[in-house]
Design a protein around this motif. Structure first.
Motif, PDB file in Angstrom:
ATOM      1  N   CYS A 246       0.753  -1.202  -0.199  1.00 40.58           N
ATOM      2  CA  CYS A 246       0.064  -0.040  -0.157  1.00 40.58           C
ATOM      3  C   CYS A 246       0.646   1.622  -0.029  1.00 40.58           C
ATOM      4  N   ALA A 247       0.349   2.816  -0.341  1.00 45.21           N
ATOM      5  CA  ALA A 247       0.415   3.727  -0.347  1.00 45.21           C
ATOM      6  C   ALA A 247       0.661   4.818   0.053  1.00 45.21           C
TER       7      ALA A 247
ATOM      8  N   PHE B 121      -0.614   8.516   1.486  1.00 48.57           N
ATOM      9  CA  PHE B 121       0.155  10.079   0.195  1.00 48.57           C
ATOM     10  C   PHE B 121      -0.426  11.195   1.333  1.00 48.57           C
TER      11      PHE B 121
ATOM     12  N   PHE C  37       3.519   3.702  -8.867  1.00 45.18           N
ATOM     13  CA  PHE C  37       2.187   3.790  -8.695  1.00 45.18           C
ATOM     14  C   PHE C  37       1.281   2.381  -9.025  1.00 45.18           C
TER      15      PHE C  37
ATOM     16  N   TYR D 277       1.529  -1.329  -6.620  1.00 45.57           N
ATOM     17  CA  TYR D 277       0.636  -0.954  -5.154  1.00 45.57           C
ATOM     18  C   TYR D 277      -0.988  -1.299  -5.230  1.00 45.57           C
TER      19      TYR D 277
ATOM     20  N   LEU E 175      -3.672   2.105  -2.306  1.00 38.46           N
ATOM     21  CA  LEU E 175      -3.770   3.721  -2.249  1.00 38.46           C
ATOM     22  C   LEU E 175      -4.302   4.179  -0.957  1.00 38.46           C
TER      23      LEU E 175
ATOM     24  N   LEU F 107      -5.304   7.789   1.252  1.00 35.99           N
ATOM     25  CA  LEU F 107      -5.681   9.707   0.963  1.00 35.99           C
ATOM     26  C   LEU F 107      -5.955  10.112   2.592  1.00 35.99           C
TER      27      LEU F 107
ATOM     28  N   LEU G 297      -1.558  13.412  -9.131  1.00 36.93           N
ATOM     29  CA  LEU G 297      -1.911  12.483  -8.458  1.00 36.93           C
ATOM     30  C   LEU G 297      -3.767  12.323  -8.979  1.00 36.93           C
TER      31      LEU G 297
END
Length: 93
Positions: A4-5, A7, A61, A64, A67, A69, A85
C-alpha cells in the motif's frame, strides 16, 4: 503480499495517516509513506514533522495494491490540488 501507499501532503491529520501506517505494519502489510512534497519531510496539521519513505515524483504507482489518502486540513485540499495525483490511472479487477 499486499503493498500500500499512503499519500501525505502538508497539513495531513496525524491520526488518519500514522494510525493507518501503524496498524498495517502490525498486520505485516507493507505500506510506504509517500511525500507529496519535493522532499521527504512532510508537516502535519499540528506541525509534526514526518519523514516519508519516498517522494511522489519517484514512486511507481503500479506496484501498489491500495492507495490511501488521509484526511485533515489543509492536507486534503493540498491532495486535491495536485494534478499529478489526480491523473493517476489504475487497472481495476
Amino acid at each position: 503480499m499486499m503493498k500500500c501507499a499512503i499519500f501525505c501532503a502538508n497539513g495531513f491529520e496525524e491520526c488518519e495517516a500514522l494510525l493507518v501506517v501503524d496498524l498495517l505494519r502490525r498486520a505485516s502489510i507493507e505500506i510506504e509513506i509517500i511525500s507529496m512534497n519535493d522532499e521527504l519531510e512532510v508537516l502535519s496539521s499540528h506541525n509534526v514533522k514526518v519523514i516519508a519513505d519516498e517522494c511522489f515524483m519517484d514512486a511507481n504507482f503500479h506496484e501498489y495494491d491500495a492507495l490511501i489518502l488521509p484526511g485533515g486540513l489543509p492536507g486534503t485540499t493540498n491532495l486535491q490540488a495536485n494534478e499529478r495525483l489526480a491523473s493517476i490511472s489504475f487497472k481495476t479487477c
